[in-house]
Design a protein around this motif. Sequence first.
Motif, mmCIF file in Angstrom:
data_model
loop_
_atom_site.group_PDB
_atom_site.id
_atom_site.type_symbol
_atom_site.label_atom_id
_atom_site.label_comp_id
_atom_site.label_asym_id
_atom_site.label_seq_id
_atom_site.Cartn_x
_atom_site.Cartn_y
_atom_site.Cartn_z
ATOM 1 N N ARG A 1 0.699 -1.193 -0.001
ATOM 2 C CA ARG A 1 0.089 0.069 -0.039
ATOM 3 C C ARG A 1 0.790 1.347 0.251
ATOM 4 O O ARG A 1 0.465 2.356 -0.448
ATOM 5 N N VAL A 2 2.189 1.194 0.652
ATOM 6 C CA VAL A 2 2.900 2.383 0.728
ATOM 7 C C VAL A 2 4.085 2.367 -0.057
ATOM 8 O O VAL A 2 4.760 3.463 -0.098
ATOM 9 N N VAL A 3 4.075 1.648 -1.260
ATOM 10 C CA VAL A 3 5.387 1.624 -2.059
ATOM 11 C C VAL A 3 4.859 1.957 -3.557
ATOM 12 O O VAL A 3 3.546 1.455 -3.562
ATOM 13 N N PRO A 4 5.671 2.526 -4.706
ATOM 14 C CA PRO A 4 5.167 2.570 -5.843
ATOM 15 C C PRO A 4 4.874 1.080 -6.294
ATOM 16 O O PRO A 4 5.629 0.184 -6.268
ATOM 17 N N LYS A 5 3.682 0.789 -6.859
ATOM 18 C CA LYS A 5 3.402 -0.537 -7.477
ATOM 19 C C LYS A 5 3.155 -0.564 -8.971
ATOM 20 O O LYS A 5 2.337 0.548 -9.333
ATOM 21 N N SER A 6 3.122 -1.429 -9.376
ATOM 22 C CA SER A 6 2.876 -1.765 -10.740
ATOM 23 C C SER A 6 1.398 -2.309 -11.066
ATOM 24 O O SER A 6 0.848 -2.615 -10.064
ATOM 25 N N ALA A 7 0.910 -2.203 -12.399
ATOM 26 C CA ALA A 7 -0.451 -2.664 -12.570
ATOM 27 C C ALA A 7 -0.460 -4.163 -12.131
ATOM 28 O O ALA A 7 -1.562 -4.726 -11.747
ATOM 29 N N GLU A 8 0.777 -4.836 -12.514
ATOM 30 C CA GLU A 8 0.962 -6.393 -12.206
ATOM 31 C C GLU A 8 0.705 -6.878 -10.795
ATOM 32 O O GLU A 8 -0.184 -7.624 -10.481
ATOM 33 N N LEU A 9 1.330 -5.787 -9.848
ATOM 34 C CA LEU A 9 1.252 -6.042 -8.688
ATOM 35 C C LEU A 9 -0.158 -5.839 -8.081
ATOM 36 O O LEU A 9 -0.560 -6.292 -7.116
ATOM 37 N N ARG A 10 -0.774 -4.915 -8.592
ATOM 38 C CA ARG A 10 -2.380 -4.540 -8.297
ATOM 39 C C ARG A 10 -3.106 -5.692 -8.375
ATOM 40 O O ARG A 10 -4.061 -6.126 -7.796
ATOM 41 N N ALA A 11 -2.699 -6.400 -9.905
ATOM 42 C CA ALA A 11 -3.616 -7.415 -10.100
ATOM 43 C C ALA A 11 -3.579 -8.679 -9.121
ATOM 44 O O ALA A 11 -4.220 -9.516 -9.022
ATOM 45 N N LEU A 12 -2.350 -8.631 -8.717
ATOM 46 C CA LEU A 12 -1.915 -9.878 -7.950
ATOM 47 C C LEU A 12 -2.750 -9.850 -6.443
ATOM 48 O O LEU A 12 -3.129 -10.920 -6.064
ATOM 49 N N ILE A 13 -2.930 -8.764 -5.921
ATOM 50 C CA ILE A 13 -3.716 -8.477 -4.847
ATOM 51 C C ILE A 13 -5.258 -8.860 -5.258
ATOM 52 O O ILE A 13 -5.938 -9.604 -4.401
ATOM 53 N N ASP A 14 -5.802 -8.324 -6.201
ATOM 54 C CA ASP A 14 -6.919 -8.882 -6.738
ATOM 55 C C ASP A 14 -7.260 -10.203 -6.790
ATOM 56 O O ASP A 14 -8.136 -10.832 -6.195
ATOM 57 N N ALA A 15 -6.071 -10.834 -7.431
ATOM 58 C CA ALA A 15 -6.180 -12.174 -7.717
ATOM 59 C C ALA A 15 -6.193 -13.028 -6.340
ATOM 60 O O ALA A 15 -6.996 -14.084 -6.103
ATOM 61 N N ASP A 16 -5.225 -12.538 -5.382
ATOM 62 C CA ASP A 16 -5.217 -13.397 -4.147
ATOM 63 C C ASP A 16 -6.478 -13.322 -3.417
ATOM 64 O O ASP A 16 -7.028 -14.118 -2.865
ATOM 65 N N ASP A 17 -7.153 -12.013 -3.298
ATOM 66 C CA ASP A 17 -8.401 -11.490 -2.637
ATOM 67 C C ASP A 17 -9.715 -12.475 -3.237
ATOM 68 O O ASP A 17 -10.420 -13.034 -2.687
ATOM 69 N N ALA A 18 -9.494 -12.753 -4.631
ATOM 70 C CA ALA A 18 -10.549 -13.525 -5.286
ATOM 71 C C ALA A 18 -10.517 -14.950 -4.814
ATOM 72 O O ALA A 18 -11.477 -15.478 -4.486
ATOM 73 N N GLY A 19 -9.242 -15.482 -4.891
ATOM 74 C CA GLY A 19 -9.199 -16.876 -4.183
ATOM 75 C C GLY A 19 -9.631 -17.138 -2.712
ATOM 76 O O GLY A 19 -10.266 -17.938 -2.492
ATOM 77 N N GLU A 20 -9.430 -15.900 -1.916
ATOM 78 C CA GLU A 20 -9.614 -16.143 -0.524
ATOM 79 C C GLU A 20 -11.223 -16.285 -0.498
ATOM 80 O O GLU A 20 -11.985 -16.623 0.383
ATOM 81 N N ARG A 21 -12.082 -15.502 -1.468
ATOM 82 C CA ARG A 21 -13.622 -15.493 -1.566
ATOM 83 C C ARG A 21 -14.179 -16.784 -2.416
ATOM 84 O O ARG A 21 -15.311 -16.920 -2.550
ATOM 85 N N GLY A 22 -13.299 -17.550 -2.898
ATOM 86 C CA GLY A 22 -13.479 -18.372 -3.761
ATOM 87 C C GLY A 22 -14.352 -18.311 -5.158
ATOM 88 O O GLY A 22 -15.030 -19.260 -5.851
ATOM 89 N N GLU A 23 -13.595 -17.174 -5.553
ATOM 90 C CA GLU A 23 -14.051 -16.739 -6.856
ATOM 91 C C GLU A 23 -13.032 -17.243 -7.997
ATOM 92 O O GLU A 23 -11.925 -17.436 -7.580
ATOM 93 N N THR A 24 -13.409 -17.143 -9.384
ATOM 94 C CA THR A 24 -12.394 -17.230 -10.294
ATOM 95 C C THR A 24 -11.054 -16.177 -10.485
ATOM 96 O O THR A 24 -11.406 -14.952 -10.584
ATOM 97 N N GLN A 25 -10.090 -16.772 -10.249
ATOM 98 C CA GLN A 25 -8.699 -15.707 -10.165
ATOM 99 C C GLN A 25 -8.256 -15.408 -11.594
ATOM 100 O O GLN A 25 -7.694 -14.323 -11.570
ATOM 101 N N ILE A 26 -8.312 -15.995 -12.362
ATOM 102 C CA ILE A 26 -7.765 -15.985 -13.743
ATOM 103 C C ILE A 26 -8.242 -14.705 -14.428
ATOM 104 O O ILE A 26 -7.527 -13.944 -15.374
#
Length: 335
Positions: A254-279
């Motif tokens: 949250r506090v460092v400069p991040k790429s679009a790929e890193l933001r997408a990784l957070i979204d995929a990680d959260d989707a997996g925790e919710r049992g949703e499709t990650q791809i």
Amino acid sequence: MTTALSLKDRLKAARQGTETAAPAAEEHDQVPDSPAELGDVKGHEQVEPAMSKTVMEWLNVYRAHFEEALPDCVDRSVFFAAVRAVLPDLAKCTPASVLQALLTCARFGLIPDGAQAAITRQGVIASFVPMYQGYIELMYRSGLVESVHVGVIRENDEFSYTPTARYPDDFVHRPDVRLTQKQRGEVVVAYAYAWLKGGARSQVILLTREDAEEIRDEFSESYRRAEESGAANSFWHTRFLRMWEKSAIRRLVRVVPKSAELRALIDADDAGERGETQILHAPDPEAARLLAEVERAHAAAEASQDVPAPKVVRSLALKRNKVRRRAGRRAGRRG
């Protein structure tokens, strides 16, 4: 009556057995005529020859998909070796969930070796779980972060934290490395910080055990499912300290400069925790290629603007002057 074999006979028999077994080993690398169901793979810890063949057949069927998904920076042989090792443990999962979990992992360019990422099983569903080393890997790839430090503070360690002070007085951790972990005591805080491109240091993120447990209880569906079923087999159960450290890394993101790929990784990680499709959250190889082309075109355009063009400007000015003179002469004749 049994006749004991001499050492020479036993060596000869062993050589003959090796020669006979060699063609069977080569068959594992051949592309099968039809796709093999992952459900045919039995979930033993030791991969038997027949099961190994089934794994190789499944990999060969989908190899082109993984080759296309993997970024150029990832060693293909290392990725496929990790996939071969993890497939038998996913035998009871649906083939579709296994394929999407592994393809998600491939698109992010992470190795499913349990360090950068893991593929876990929840019932019959396989999920992609990025580990904290995977987050760090993507931070490095962004080119915005020089290095990342993750650590834990134990009860008897010397440390101080003053968030309002300037570096390096804001945070100090001095563990006595001569002591055993037992002598240093239980872990009380996990922390993380990054050195950014240009030499600046990020904010220090500190998480207590209570912080980690709150994150687990609020956001981890896999932990709740494991608790309700009594299985106690989620990563929060089996790798609590690693997940604690990963939570610190995620706060650091949250506090460092991040790429679009890193933001997408957070979204995929959260989707997996919710049992949703990650791809759906993973980088699209075709989009990545188009983005690379656009960036190259943009760089070329900027480079062309840097080239001085005084001759062109002068020639244009001369042309404008000639047009004005001709217009003046025509106006004079008309007058």
